[in-house]
Scaffold this active site. Structure first.
Site, PDB file in Angstrom:
ATOM      1  N   TYR A 128      65.209 111.487  34.347  1.00 25.68           N
ATOM      2  CA  TYR A 128      64.431 110.689  33.391  1.00 25.68           C
ATOM      3  C   TYR A 128      64.520 111.279  31.981  1.00 25.68           C
ATOM      4  O   TYR A 128      64.832 110.563  31.012  1.00 25.68           O
ATOM      5  CB  TYR A 128      62.962 110.613  33.839  1.00 25.68           C
ATOM      6  CG  TYR A 128      62.108 109.851  32.860  1.00 25.68           C
ATOM      7  CD1 TYR A 128      62.243 108.472  32.724  1.00 25.68           C
ATOM      8  CD2 TYR A 128      61.177 110.506  32.049  1.00 25.68           C
ATOM      9  CE1 TYR A 128      61.473 107.763  31.803  1.00 25.68           C
ATOM     10  CE2 TYR A 128      60.404 109.806  31.133  1.00 25.68           C
ATOM     11  CZ  TYR A 128      60.562 108.433  31.012  1.00 25.68           C
ATOM     12  OH  TYR A 128      59.805 107.737  30.104  1.00 25.68           O
ATOM     13  N   LYS A 151      66.213 109.714  28.539  1.00 31.34           N
ATOM     14  CA  LYS A 151      65.500 109.464  27.278  1.00 31.34           C
ATOM     15  C   LYS A 151      66.119 110.251  26.116  1.00 31.34           C
ATOM     16  O   LYS A 151      66.053 109.820  24.958  1.00 31.34           O
ATOM     17  CB  LYS A 151      64.017 109.793  27.442  1.00 31.34           C
ATOM     18  CG  LYS A 151      63.309 108.832  28.418  1.00 31.34           C
ATOM     19  CD  LYS A 151      63.452 107.375  27.999  1.00 31.34           C
ATOM     20  CE  LYS A 151      62.778 106.387  28.914  1.00 31.34           C
ATOM     21  NZ  LYS A 151      62.934 104.987  28.493  1.00 31.34           N
TER      22      LYS A 151
HETATM   23  N1  NAP Z   1      53.849 105.210  30.015  1.00 34.01           N
HETATM   24  C1  NAP Z   1      54.294 106.339  29.516  1.00 34.01           C
HETATM   25  O1  NAP Z   1      53.642 107.396  29.600  1.00 34.01           O
HETATM   26  C2  NAP Z   1      55.613 106.349  28.780  1.00 34.01           C
HETATM   27  C3  NAP Z   1      55.863 107.413  27.901  1.00 34.01           C
HETATM   28  C4  NAP Z   1      57.070 107.431  27.227  1.00 34.01           C
HETATM   29  C5  NAP Z   1      57.995 106.420  27.407  1.00 34.01           C
HETATM   30  N2  NAP Z   1      57.713 105.402  28.275  1.00 34.01           N
HETATM   31  C6  NAP Z   1      58.731 104.363  28.443  1.00 34.01           C
HETATM   32  O2  NAP Z   1      58.153 103.112  28.131  1.00 34.01           O
HETATM   33  C7  NAP Z   1      58.909 102.092  28.759  1.00 34.01           C
HETATM   34  C8  NAP Z   1      57.960 101.085  29.386  1.00 34.01           C
HETATM   35  O3  NAP Z   1      57.279 101.692  30.465  1.00 34.01           O
HETATM   36  P1  NAP Z   1      55.713 101.512  30.710  1.00 34.01           P
HETATM   37  O4  NAP Z   1      55.082 102.814  30.456  1.00 34.01           O
HETATM   38  O5  NAP Z   1      55.217 100.335  30.010  1.00 34.01           O
HETATM   39  O6  NAP Z   1      55.725 101.336  32.294  1.00 34.01           O
HETATM   40  P2  NAP Z   1      55.471 100.067  33.225  1.00 34.01           P
HETATM   41  O7  NAP Z   1      54.133  99.502  32.970  1.00 34.01           O
HETATM   42  O8  NAP Z   1      55.817 100.545  34.605  1.00 34.01           O
HETATM   43  O9  NAP Z   1      56.556  99.003  32.736  1.00 34.01           O
HETATM   44  C9  NAP Z   1      57.913  99.069  33.079  1.00 34.01           C
HETATM   45  C10 NAP Z   1      58.545  97.713  32.808  1.00 34.01           C
HETATM   46  O10 NAP Z   1      59.947  97.778  33.131  1.00 34.01           O
HETATM   47  C11 NAP Z   1      60.269  96.684  33.987  1.00 34.01           C
HETATM   48  N3  NAP Z   1      61.354  97.038  34.892  1.00 34.01           N
HETATM   49  C12 NAP Z   1      61.373  98.038  35.803  1.00 34.01           C
HETATM   50  N4  NAP Z   1      62.507  98.010  36.504  1.00 34.01           N
HETATM   51  C13 NAP Z   1      63.224  96.943  36.031  1.00 34.01           C
HETATM   52  C14 NAP Z   1      64.482  96.382  36.371  1.00 34.01           C
HETATM   53  N5  NAP Z   1      65.243  96.899  37.353  1.00 34.01           N
HETATM   54  N6  NAP Z   1      64.917  95.285  35.696  1.00 34.01           N
HETATM   55  C15 NAP Z   1      64.145  94.741  34.715  1.00 34.01           C
HETATM   56  N7  NAP Z   1      62.947  95.236  34.346  1.00 34.01           N
HETATM   57  C16 NAP Z   1      62.489  96.326  35.003  1.00 34.01           C
HETATM   58  C17 NAP Z   1      58.986  96.397  34.749  1.00 34.01           C
HETATM   59  O11 NAP Z   1      58.924  95.047  35.182  1.00 34.01           O
HETATM   60  P3  NAP Z   1      59.268  94.519  36.668  1.00 34.01           P
HETATM   61  O12 NAP Z   1      58.715  95.500  37.635  1.00 34.01           O
HETATM   62  O13 NAP Z   1      58.625  93.183  36.669  1.00 34.01           O
HETATM   63  O14 NAP Z   1      60.768  94.422  36.708  1.00 34.01           O
HETATM   64  C18 NAP Z   1      57.941  96.609  33.669  1.00 34.01           C
HETATM   65  O15 NAP Z   1      57.794  95.438  32.899  1.00 34.01           O
HETATM   66  C19 NAP Z   1      59.841 102.780  29.743  1.00 34.01           C
HETATM   67  O16 NAP Z   1      61.137 102.838  29.188  1.00 34.01           O
HETATM   68  C20 NAP Z   1      59.255 104.168  29.849  1.00 34.01           C
HETATM   69  O17 NAP Z   1      60.221 105.136  30.187  1.00 34.01           O
HETATM   70  C21 NAP Z   1      56.535 105.335  28.953  1.00 34.01           C
END
Ligand code: NAP
Length: 269
Positions: A156, A160
Site C-alpha cells: 500500500y 502511494k
Molecule cells: N481513509 C484514509 O485514512 C485514507 C488515508 C489516505 C489515503 N486514502 C486513500 O483515499 C482513497 C479513498 O479511500 P477511502 O478512505 O475513501 O476508503 P473507502 O471508503 O473504502 O472507499 C474506497 C472506494 O474505492 C472503491 N473501490 C474499491 N475497489 C474498487 C475497484 N476494484 N474498482 C472500482 N472501485 C473500487 C470503493 O467502491 P466499491 O467498493 O463500490 O467498488 C470505494 O468507493 C483511497 O485511494 C485510499 O488509499 C485514505
C-alpha cells in the site's frame, strides 16, 4: 481553473468515503458528475440524490477498476456518452494490513492494479484531452503513507509513493498547458478504509482518536486545484510533522521505527 470553467468531473471510488465526499462537494459547486465504483446500487442512489438536490447531470459507471484495460474501457464509455471530462479524481484505492507474505497474493496484485495501473491508465486517457483544450485538472489520491516505506502496509505505502512521485512529475510537465495535477495526501481519515484493510481493532481504535473528516480532505484538494499546488498533505498538523520527519531521519532508522509502530499486536519480535 475557476468553477465557471469546470463542467464535468469523473470520480473513481465515488460510492463511499473520500470519493463520495468529492461528489457531494462538486455537486454543490454545480459540477456534473460521472461516478465510478463497483457498487452500482450505492452509485445510483448517490447520483439520484445529487441530481435532485443540486440540479446537476450525473452518470453512473459501475466498473471494477482492477480489470485489465479498465482505464481505456471507462474512457470509451465516456466517449460514447459524448462527455468531456474537466476534472478527473483518481480516488479508488484500498490497503491491506499485515505481514506481506501472510496476506493473499491477489490482494497485493489487485492493489497494484487499482492503486497504480488504473490510475495511470485513466490519467493517460484523459490528460492528453485536457492538454489539447488547455484546461482541466487531475487529482490523484496518494496518502501520507506515500512519504516513507511502511512495514505491514508495504504494498500500500509503495503504491502511494508511486502516486505521489507520478503526480508531482506530471504537475511539472503540464505547467505550460494550463492543466493542473494535484497529489492529495490525506492522513488517517474517517472512511471504510481501515475495515477494508483488515486493521486489527486495537490498532484501528488508537487511530480513531485522530481521524480526519473527509470534508476537510476534499476542501483542501479543491483549494489545491485553484492554487495550482502540486502536493497537499491534509487532515491536520500532525500529518505535516509526520511527512517532514521522514525527510530528515536516516532511512533504516525511519523504517525500523515504523515497523515498531505498526507491528501486529500478537507479534513478539
Ligand atoms: N481513509 C484514509 O485514512 C485514507 C488515508 C489516505 C489515503 N486514502 C486513500 O483515499 C482513497 C479513498 O479511500 P477511502 O478512505 O475513501 O476508503 P473507502 O471508503 O473504502 O472507499 C474506497 C472506494 O474505492 C472503491 N473501490 C474499491 N475497489 C474498487 C475497484 N476494484 N474498482 C472500482 N472501485 C473500487 C470503493 O467502491 P466499491 O467498493 O463500490 O467498488 C470505494 O468507493 C483511497 O485511494 C485510499 O488509499 C485514505
Amino acid at each position: 481553473m475557476t468553477q465557471t470553467t469546470m463542467q464535468t468531473a469523473l470520480i473513481t471510488g465515488a460510492s463511499s468515503g473520500i470519493g463520495l465526499t468529492f461528489a457531494e462537494q462538486l455537486a454543490e459547486q454545480h459540477t456534473n458528475l460521472v461516478l465510478v465504483a463497483r457498487s452500482e446500487d450505492k452509485l445510483q442512489a448517490l447520483a439520484q440524490r445529487l441530481a435532485q438536490n443540486h440540479g446537476i447531470k450525473t452518470w453512473v459507471l459501475p466498473y471494477d477498476l482492477t480489470e485489465t484495460d479498465a482505464g481505456a474501457q471507462v474512457a470509451k464509455t465516456v466517449d460514447e456518452w459524448g462527455l468531456t471530462i474537466d476534472l478527473l479524481v483518481n480516488n479508488a484505492g484500498f490497503g491491506e494490513y499485515g505481514s506481506f507474505s501472510d496476506r493473499p497474493r491477489e490482494r497485493h496484485l489487485n492493489m497494484v492494479q487499482l492503486n497504480i495501473a488504473a490510475l495511470v491508465d485513466l490519467t493517460y486517457q484523459f490528460l492528453p484531452r485536457m492538454r489539447a483544450k488547455r484546461s482541466g485538472a487531475i487529482v490523484n489520491v496518494s496518502s501520507i503513507a506515500g512519504f516513507q516505506p511502511m512495514p505491514y502496509l508495504a504494498t500500500y505505502a509503495a503504491s502511494k509513493a508511486f502516486v505521489l512521485s507520478f503526480s508531482e512529475a506530471l504537475w511539472a510537465e503540464v505547467q505550460d498547458d494550463n492543466v493542473r495535477v494535484v497529489a492529495l495526501c490525506p492522513g488517517p481519515t474517517e472512511t471504510s478504509f481501515f475495515e477494508e484493510a483488515n486493521f486489527p481493532d486495537s490498532m484501528g481504535d488508537s487511530m480513531k482518536s485522530s481521524l480526519a473528516d473527509p470534508e476537510e480532505i476534499v476542501r483542501d484538494a479543491l483549494k489545491a486545484i485553484e492554487s495550482n499546488t502540486p502536493t497537499v498533505v491534509s487532515g491536520g498538523f500532525l500529518n505535516q510533522v509526520i511527512v517532514n520527519i521522514s525527510r530528515f531521519l536516516p532511512r533504516p532508522v525511519l523504517v525500523s521505527a515504523v515497523e515498531k509502530q505498526f507491528r501486529p499486536p500478537s507479534s513478539s519480535t
